[in-house]
Structures are given as structure tokens and as C-alpha cells.
Design a protein around this motif. Sequence first.
Motif, PDB file in Angstrom:
ATOM      1  N   GLU A  26       0.758  -1.320   0.102  1.00  0.00           N
ATOM      2  CA  GLU A  26      -0.005   0.110  -0.154  1.00  0.00           C
ATOM      3  C   GLU A  26       0.899   1.267   0.017  1.00  0.00           C
ATOM      4  O   GLU A  26       0.608   2.094  -0.807  1.00  0.00           O
ATOM      5  CB  GLU A  26      -0.943   0.113   1.270  1.00  0.00           C
ATOM      6  N   GLU A  27       1.892   1.346   0.867  1.00  0.00           N
ATOM      7  CA  GLU A  27       2.918   2.339   0.844  1.00  0.00           C
ATOM      8  C   GLU A  27       3.451   2.256  -0.511  1.00  0.00           C
ATOM      9  O   GLU A  27       3.684   3.495  -1.032  1.00  0.00           O
ATOM     10  CB  GLU A  27       3.856   2.140   2.050  1.00  0.00           C
ATOM     11  N   TYR A  28       4.003   1.279  -1.050  1.00  0.00           N
ATOM     12  CA  TYR A  28       4.811   1.473  -1.936  1.00  0.00           C
ATOM     13  C   TYR A  28       3.911   2.031  -3.483  1.00  0.00           C
ATOM     14  O   TYR A  28       4.224   2.807  -4.087  1.00  0.00           O
ATOM     15  CB  TYR A  28       5.098  -0.086  -2.467  1.00  0.00           C
ATOM     16  N   GLU A  29       2.361   1.538  -3.313  1.00  0.00           N
ATOM     17  CA  GLU A  29       1.494   1.998  -4.440  1.00  0.00           C
ATOM     18  C   GLU A  29       1.449   3.710  -4.331  1.00  0.00           C
ATOM     19  O   GLU A  29       1.256   4.278  -5.090  1.00  0.00           O
ATOM     20  CB  GLU A  29       0.291   1.245  -4.392  1.00  0.00           C
ATOM     21  N   ARG A  30       1.262   4.051  -2.968  1.00  0.00           N
ATOM     22  CA  ARG A  30       1.108   5.399  -2.755  1.00  0.00           C
ATOM     23  C   ARG A  30       2.143   6.009  -3.107  1.00  0.00           C
ATOM     24  O   ARG A  30       1.958   7.172  -4.036  1.00  0.00           O
ATOM     25  CB  ARG A  30       0.638   5.434  -1.364  1.00  0.00           C
ATOM     26  N   ARG A  31       3.245   5.759  -2.952  1.00  0.00           N
ATOM     27  CA  ARG A  31       4.585   6.495  -3.547  1.00  0.00           C
ATOM     28  C   ARG A  31       4.628   6.531  -4.977  1.00  0.00           C
ATOM     29  O   ARG A  31       4.954   7.628  -5.672  1.00  0.00           O
ATOM     30  CB  ARG A  31       5.818   5.875  -2.943  1.00  0.00           C
ATOM     31  N   ARG A  32       4.291   5.349  -5.523  1.00  0.00           N
ATOM     32  CA  ARG A  32       4.572   5.244  -6.997  1.00  0.00           C
ATOM     33  C   ARG A  32       3.571   6.290  -7.603  1.00  0.00           C
ATOM     34  O   ARG A  32       3.700   6.822  -8.595  1.00  0.00           O
ATOM     35  CB  ARG A  32       3.960   3.670  -7.586  1.00  0.00           C
ATOM     36  N   GLN A  33       2.276   6.383  -7.047  1.00  0.00           N
ATOM     37  CA  GLN A  33       1.201   7.092  -7.572  1.00  0.00           C
ATOM     38  C   GLN A  33       1.690   8.754  -7.508  1.00  0.00           C
ATOM     39  O   GLN A  33       1.615   9.349  -8.304  1.00  0.00           O
ATOM     40  CB  GLN A  33      -0.108   6.867  -7.103  1.00  0.00           C
ATOM     41  N   GLU A  34       2.327   8.974  -6.379  1.00  0.00           N
ATOM     42  CA  GLU A  34       2.544  10.490  -6.347  1.00  0.00           C
ATOM     43  C   GLU A  34       3.735  10.698  -7.183  1.00  0.00           C
ATOM     44  O   GLU A  34       3.807  11.881  -7.886  1.00  0.00           O
ATOM     45  CB  GLU A  34       3.309  10.459  -4.846  1.00  0.00           C
ATOM     46  N   LEU A  35       4.836   9.781  -7.457  1.00  0.00           N
ATOM     47  CA  LEU A  35       5.784  10.084  -8.661  1.00  0.00           C
ATOM     48  C   LEU A  35       5.160  10.140  -9.757  1.00  0.00           C
ATOM     49  O   LEU A  35       5.742  10.867 -10.769  1.00  0.00           O
ATOM     50  CB  LEU A  35       6.657   8.924  -8.484  1.00  0.00           C
TER      51      LEU A  35
END
Length: 72
Positions: free
Chosen positions: A59-68
Motif C-alpha cells: 500500500e505504501e509502495y503504491e501510494r509513493r508510486r502514484q505520487e511520482l
Amino acid sequence: MMTLLIRLSFLLAITSLAACSAEQAYYGVQFSQKNQCQKYLPNDEDYQRCIESNNMSYEEYERRRQELKTSP
């Protein structure tokens, strides 16, 4: 109308499976990377750093990926 409902249900099911597969792949890679940490002794600082660097949840990985993806 019924055909449209069936198609939408099928599309939703396929999308859900794809997301599940991506999460499973993420955790599989993470597990493999944590296994690579075994080359260090458990009390070693490098071992701790290795384990900590592979502790991010999907979930944290996906959130950061979307931010980038959305940042300029």
C-alpha cells in the motif's frame, strides 16, 4: 441491459485479479530480497539495514508510486 451488466461485472473481476497479482508479485520480490539479507549475520548492521530497506508495505509502495507518476 443484462449483457452490459455481465460485461461490467467481468471487467471488474479481471481488474481485481490484476491488482491482486501485482500485490502478490510485489510481496514475492520483497520476500526474495529479504532472503538475500541472509548473507549477513543477524546481529550485523548490514543485515538490519537490508531487512529495513525491504519492509515497505504494498500500500505504501503504491501510494509513493502514484505520487511520482503525478509529480511534474
